[in-house]
Design a protein around this motif. Sequence first.
Motif, short mmCIF file in Angstrom:
data_model
loop_
_atom_site.label_atom_id
_atom_site.label_comp_id
_atom_site.label_asym_id
_atom_site.label_seq_id
_atom_site.Cartn_x
_atom_site.Cartn_y
_atom_site.Cartn_z
N THR A 1 27.98 -4.29 23.03
CA THR A 1 28.43 -5.35 22.00
C THR A 1 29.91 -5.09 21.53
OG1 THR A 1 26.22 -5.73 21.40
CG2 THR A 1 27.68 -7.16 20.41
N VAL A 2 30.06 -3.63 21.20
CA VAL A 2 31.17 -3.36 20.66
C VAL A 2 32.49 -3.62 21.60
CG1 VAL A 2 32.52 -1.64 19.58
CG2 VAL A 2 30.06 -1.98 18.97
N ALA A 3 32.13 -2.98 22.86
CA ALA A 3 32.99 -3.10 23.98
C ALA A 3 33.31 -4.40 24.19
CB ALA A 3 32.49 -2.13 25.08
N GLN A 4 32.39 -5.27 24.33
CA GLN A 4 32.85 -6.74 24.48
C GLN A 4 33.48 -7.39 23.59
OE1 GLN A 4 31.51 -8.39 27.44
NE2 GLN A 4 33.06 -9.84 26.41
N HIS A 5 33.40 -7.01 22.16
CA HIS A 5 34.07 -7.61 21.08
C HIS A 5 35.56 -7.13 21.26
CE1 HIS A 5 33.16 -8.99 16.92
NE2 HIS A 5 32.21 -9.40 17.57
N PRO B 1 36.95 8.14 8.81
CA PRO B 1 36.03 9.32 9.43
C PRO B 1 34.89 9.23 9.25
CG PRO B 1 37.67 10.04 7.86
CD PRO B 1 37.79 8.61 7.90
N VAL B 2 34.21 8.53 8.20
CA VAL B 2 32.76 8.86 7.72
C VAL B 2 32.03 7.71 8.81
CG1 VAL B 2 30.91 8.22 6.13
CG2 VAL B 2 33.03 9.52 5.39
N PRO B 3 30.96 8.50 9.55
CA PRO B 3 30.32 7.35 10.50
C PRO B 3 29.45 6.08 9.95
CG PRO B 3 29.37 9.88 10.71
CD PRO B 3 30.49 9.54 9.58
N ASP B 4 28.93 6.57 8.98
CA ASP B 4 27.90 5.62 8.27
C ASP B 4 28.33 4.69 7.06
OD1 ASP B 4 25.84 6.90 10.00
OD2 ASP B 4 25.59 8.44 8.40
N PHE C 1 31.30 -1.51 12.62
CA PHE C 1 30.74 -0.72 13.71
C PHE C 1 31.36 0.73 13.81
CE2 PHE C 1 34.21 -3.51 14.84
CZ PHE C 1 34.85 -2.72 15.53
N PRO C 2 30.24 1.74 14.44
CA PRO C 2 30.84 3.07 14.57
C PRO C 2 32.00 3.16 15.59
CG PRO C 2 28.66 2.78 15.57
CD PRO C 2 29.02 1.39 14.96
N ARG C 3 32.77 4.06 15.57
CA ARG C 3 34.00 4.20 16.48
C ARG C 3 33.12 5.09 17.58
NH1 ARG C 3 39.47 5.52 14.51
NH2 ARG C 3 40.27 3.71 15.84
N GLN C 4 33.91 5.11 18.81
CA GLN C 4 33.43 5.89 19.97
C GLN C 4 33.48 7.33 19.59
OE1 GLN C 4 35.52 5.33 23.37
NE2 GLN C 4 33.91 6.03 24.76
N TYR C 5 34.34 7.83 19.10
CA TYR C 5 34.23 9.66 18.75
C TYR C 5 34.14 10.04 17.48
CZ TYR C 5 36.42 9.19 23.54
OH TYR C 5 36.59 9.03 24.62
N ARG C 6 34.57 9.37 16.47
CA ARG C 6 34.28 9.72 15.29
C ARG C 6 34.70 8.47 14.28
NH1 ARG C 6 35.23 15.02 12.46
NH2 ARG C 6 34.68 14.56 10.26
N GLY C 7 33.56 8.24 13.07
CA GLY C 7 33.83 7.29 12.20
C GLY C 7 33.44 5.88 12.42
#
Length: 173
Positions: free
Chosen positions: A7-11, A98-101, A137-143
Amino acid sequence: MANDMTTVAQHWQDIDKHTALEWGMRHTMVKRSARLTRIHTRRTLTSWGWRGEIEDAVLIVSELVANAIQHGRVVGHQFAVRIALLECGGLVIDVSDPVPDFPNFADAIAQDAGPQHPEQGRGLLVAVRLSAEITWFPRQYRGKTVRARLVGKPVRHRCATSLCANPQEQPQV
Ligand SMILES: Nc1ncnc2c1ncn2[C@@H]1O[C@H](COP(=O)(O)OP(=O)(O)OP(=O)(O)O)[C@@H](O)[C@H]1O
Ligand SMILES: [Mg+2]
């Protein structure tokens, strides 16, 4: 909330496909960066001739950046702001840290609950009231990215995507 990576990628694809203009910056996570971001946002939206509430957008950026600095700070890392003007005139504001949550997101945007503390817990509520939609939404690598979407007037034509829908507009029957 778009936590599923498809969904994130589609967005992102939808936004990129319908983006007319784009601006972004990264900055150190210190308080004075919030003022700089406000200045840049106001200047950018004015130079684009954005046909929406520029001061509302500036306030939303300001609150999201303040949150990134206060709640999403990791030493040695930066926050990022990205603003996309869609062809429909809508604005997408992304602030990444950079905080994932974002553990209490649902509570933080619950308009009926109100802030627990009289001096805190107001920033996101302000952003919610001024936006068409707030998500994260979470980022792909960090945060993660906290996203606000605002409605404006069309710059070219209405895009055929739900990104441009105004939830306050009732469908014509
Ligand atoms: N970028 C973020 N990362 C992690 N948690 C966050 C983030 N932004 C907000 N939060 C959480 O959501 C809560 C509500 O945010 P909100 O901006 O409404 O209030 P506040 O920052 O605590 O106070 P105020 O903005 O009124 O000074 C925060 O207290 C924090 O727990
Ligand atoms: Mg805040």
